[in-house]
Design a protein around this motif. Structure first.
Motif, short mmCIF file in Angstrom:
data_model
loop_
_atom_site.label_atom_id
_atom_site.label_comp_id
_atom_site.label_asym_id
_atom_site.label_seq_id
_atom_site.Cartn_x
_atom_site.Cartn_y
_atom_site.Cartn_z
N TYR A 97 -10.99 3.30 7.25
CA TYR A 97 -10.29 3.42 6.14
C TYR A 97 -11.24 4.84 5.35
CZ TYR A 97 -10.85 -1.47 6.13
OH TYR A 97 -11.33 -3.03 6.79
N LEU A 98 -9.70 5.31 4.93
CA LEU A 98 -9.91 6.88 5.09
C LEU A 98 -9.51 7.42 3.46
CD1 LEU A 98 -8.03 8.56 7.80
CD2 LEU A 98 -10.56 7.76 7.77
N ALA A 99 -8.45 6.52 2.81
CA ALA A 99 -8.85 6.60 1.33
C ALA A 99 -8.85 5.41 0.64
CB ALA A 99 -7.05 7.20 1.51
N PRO A 100 -8.70 5.67 -0.56
CA PRO A 100 -8.71 4.26 -1.71
C PRO A 100 -7.02 3.96 -2.06
CG PRO A 100 -9.77 5.88 -2.66
CD PRO A 100 -9.41 6.33 -1.54
N VAL A 101 -7.23 2.61 -1.66
CA VAL A 101 -5.79 2.52 -2.07
C VAL A 101 -5.40 1.71 -3.76
CG1 VAL A 101 -3.11 -0.07 -1.67
CG2 VAL A 101 -4.83 1.65 0.00
N PRO A 102 -4.94 1.98 -4.83
CA PRO A 102 -4.52 1.97 -6.05
C PRO A 102 -3.69 0.01 -6.16
CG PRO A 102 -4.24 4.23 -5.50
CD PRO A 102 -4.70 4.06 -4.04
N ALA A 103 -4.35 -0.14 -7.21
CA ALA A 103 -2.91 -0.97 -7.21
C ALA A 103 -1.83 -0.74 -7.44
CB ALA A 103 -3.79 -2.36 -8.21
N GLY A 104 -0.39 -1.33 -6.84
CA GLY A 104 0.38 -1.07 -7.26
C GLY A 104 0.66 0.70 -6.35
N SER A 105 0.01 0.89 -5.48
CA SER A 105 0.88 1.99 -4.30
C SER A 105 1.56 0.75 -3.31
CB SER A 105 -0.64 2.41 -3.33
OG SER A 105 -1.55 2.87 -5.02
N LYS A 106 2.17 1.96 -2.56
CA LYS A 106 3.44 1.20 -1.63
C LYS A 106 2.14 1.60 0.22
CE LYS A 106 7.06 0.52 -3.40
NZ LYS A 106 8.27 0.64 -4.04
N LEU A 107 2.34 0.44 0.96
CA LEU A 107 1.85 0.58 2.29
C LEU A 107 2.42 0.59 3.02
CD1 LEU A 107 -1.38 -1.10 2.25
CD2 LEU A 107 -1.43 2.00 1.18
N ARG A 108 2.70 1.52 4.16
CA ARG A 108 3.23 1.36 5.52
C ARG A 108 2.73 1.57 6.66
NH1 ARG A 108 8.07 5.94 6.34
NH2 ARG A 108 6.99 7.44 6.61
N GLY A 109 3.04 0.45 8.01
CA GLY A 109 2.37 0.45 8.44
C GLY A 109 3.34 1.87 10.17
#
Length: 152
Positions: A97-109
């Motif tokens: 896990y390299l960076a936190p994911v703040p609420a409201g962020s968008k992720l993709r793989g």
């Protein structure tokens, strides 16, 4: 989505990036549901009021395991394999896990076929390298080596 006709095609893709999924929003509601399902209700994930005062950026952050739990969605959205009977999760070799994911962020793989090996009698073990990116982020949220067993 890239469709593979058979196991030989996916074996020939070893070392190549297959593609990136669509973005998915990590809402506070999604984080709360994950916290409830896993009994991990640490305040950094669920207490928006406290996070607004004490967290960098003033937002709660998603569980690392929530990001990782989206791996099947990310992989299935970029890879199709014809003639499959089923697929089993075989595990993972490396997860970071390299960076936190703040609420409201968008992720993709972003998915790469790292290894593929025949598994008798009718299977193929595939190691997928997955990079979970944060929209606009400098670092990925997570990198992982995931292993699947595909059976025809």
């Amino acid at each position: 989505m890239r469709i593979f006709s058979d196991f030989d095609e996916i074996k020939s893709a070893v070392g190549s990036e297959i593609g990136a999924s669509d973005w998915i929003e990590i809402t506070q509601d999604r984080i709360n549901q994950f916290a409830e399902a896993t009994c991990d209700e640490q305040w950094i994930h669920v207490d928006q009021e406290r996070a607004s005062k004490e967290m960098p950026g003033g937002k709660t952050i998603a569980h690392g395991l929530l990001s990782l739990a989206l791996a099947p969605l990310f992989i299935r959205s970029v890879i199709g394999l014809k003639g499959l009977r089923n697929t089993l999760n075989y595990g993972a070799d490396r997860i970071r896990y390299l960076a936190p994911v703040p609420a409201g962020s968008k992720l993709r793989g972003r998915v790469t076929v790292a290894e593929a090996e025949d598994v008798p009698p009718n299977g193929l073990r595939v190691n997928y390298h997955l990079v979970i990116e944060i929209e606009g982020g400098k670092k990925p949220a997570c990198v992982a080596e995931l292993i699947a067993l595909h059976y025809r």
